[in-house]
Motif scaffolding. Structure first.
Motif, short mmCIF file in Angstrom:
data_model
loop_
_atom_site.label_atom_id
_atom_site.label_comp_id
_atom_site.label_asym_id
_atom_site.label_seq_id
_atom_site.Cartn_x
_atom_site.Cartn_y
_atom_site.Cartn_z
N PRO A 134 0.84 -1.20 0.00
CA PRO A 134 0.00 0.00 0.00
C PRO A 134 0.87 1.25 0.00
CG PRO A 134 -0.81 -1.59 1.60
CD PRO A 134 0.52 -2.11 1.12
N THR A 135 0.49 2.24 -0.78
CA THR A 135 1.35 3.42 -0.91
C THR A 135 1.61 4.09 0.43
OG1 THR A 135 -0.60 4.71 -1.56
CG2 THR A 135 0.78 3.83 -3.32
N GLY A 136 0.64 4.05 1.33
CA GLY A 136 0.89 4.62 2.66
C GLY A 136 2.00 3.90 3.39
N ALA A 137 2.12 2.60 3.18
CA ALA A 137 3.18 1.81 3.81
C ALA A 137 4.52 1.99 3.12
CB ALA A 137 2.80 0.34 3.83
N MET A 138 4.51 2.47 1.88
CA MET A 138 5.76 2.69 1.17
C MET A 138 6.62 3.74 1.84
SD MET A 138 4.56 2.34 -2.82
CE MET A 138 5.85 3.45 -3.33
#
Length: 236
Positions: free
Chosen positions: A178-182
């Motif tokens: 997920p982009t937030g986790a990136m």
């Protein structure tokens, strides 16, 4: 002219997926590429798989969650993979799989078993490598890189792919993280893309495009149209 879309990591969010199809006005003339992880966590993974495999203009690739399902349901199954799958939201998928008729269950698993690890497409003269998690990016052509793709990396890689200094002469579109986790893994993200990731929007940098916008965690389902790079989002 047909529209070419890419989407990833549906994770059983059937309502959001069909809202997205309506939002983009998806038609029989269009093509959608689905970058894996259709199943697990959300309630509708198997019904989504059954829908997708029957659509001639929807083309899917393998995700790590589909791979976990295959390793957990084959005979003899590996206990390690069963535990890993259950820990990662496989319970709802397993229950739905058991509810299918034997014929449909076997057809569903056979469809998944034959999914490719990646696809290569060209839209408007631009080449794209579509893959679930990523790959070890090396200098060279797409064909040379594809010859060396490792299955585990294609399904699971994170930081090594994000932070490689190599900028390939083609675009790599991926999901999985997920982009937030990136924000935890991708040290090379520019400030403007870090801001986008914090809002669970798509990330664009160094010819990499991350499109898992956190549907599995109640954030966004993202879809990218390759004809004009238009982004579409549905809130979970």
């Amino acid at each position: 002219m047909e529209n070419i879309y890419v989407i990833s990591d549906l994770h059983g969010q059937g309502k959001a997926f069909f809202r997205m199809l309506k939002k983009i006005k998806f038609s029989e003339a269009d093509i959608m590429y689905i970058l894996g992880d259709v199943i697990d966590r959300g309630p509708d993974g198997i019904s989504l798989l059954e829908y997708i495999r029957r659509q001639p203009n929807m083309k899917m690739i393998m995700g790590n969650h589909e791979d976990m399902m295959l390793k957990s349901t084959r005979y003899p199954a590996e206990e390690m993979w069963i535990g890993t799958w259950m820990f990662n939201g496989g319970g709802t998928t397993l229950n739905s799989l058991r509810s299918l008729s034997r014929e449909d269950r076997l057809a569903c698993l056979d469809y998944v078993r034959n999914l490719p690890l990646y696809r290569v497409v060209s839209v408007g003269g631009i080449d794209y490598l579509l893959i679930h998690a990523g790959l070890s990016v090396k200098e060279g052509t797409m064909e040379e890189n594809c010859r060396d793709i490792d299955e585990e990396e294609a399904l699971w890689i994170r930081a090594e792919f994000f932070n490689s200094p190599v900028v390939p002469p083609y675009y790599i579109i991926f999901g999985h993280t997920p982009t937030g986790a990136m924000l935890r893994y991708a040290d090379t993200l520019p400030a403007d893309q870090r801001e986008r990731c914090s809002r669970f929007q798509m990330a664009f940098w160094n010819h990499r495009i991350g499109i898992d916008c956190g549907a599995a965690y109640g954030k966004n389902l993202g879809c990218l149209r390759l004809n004009d790079f238009k982004e579409f989002y549905v809130k979970i």
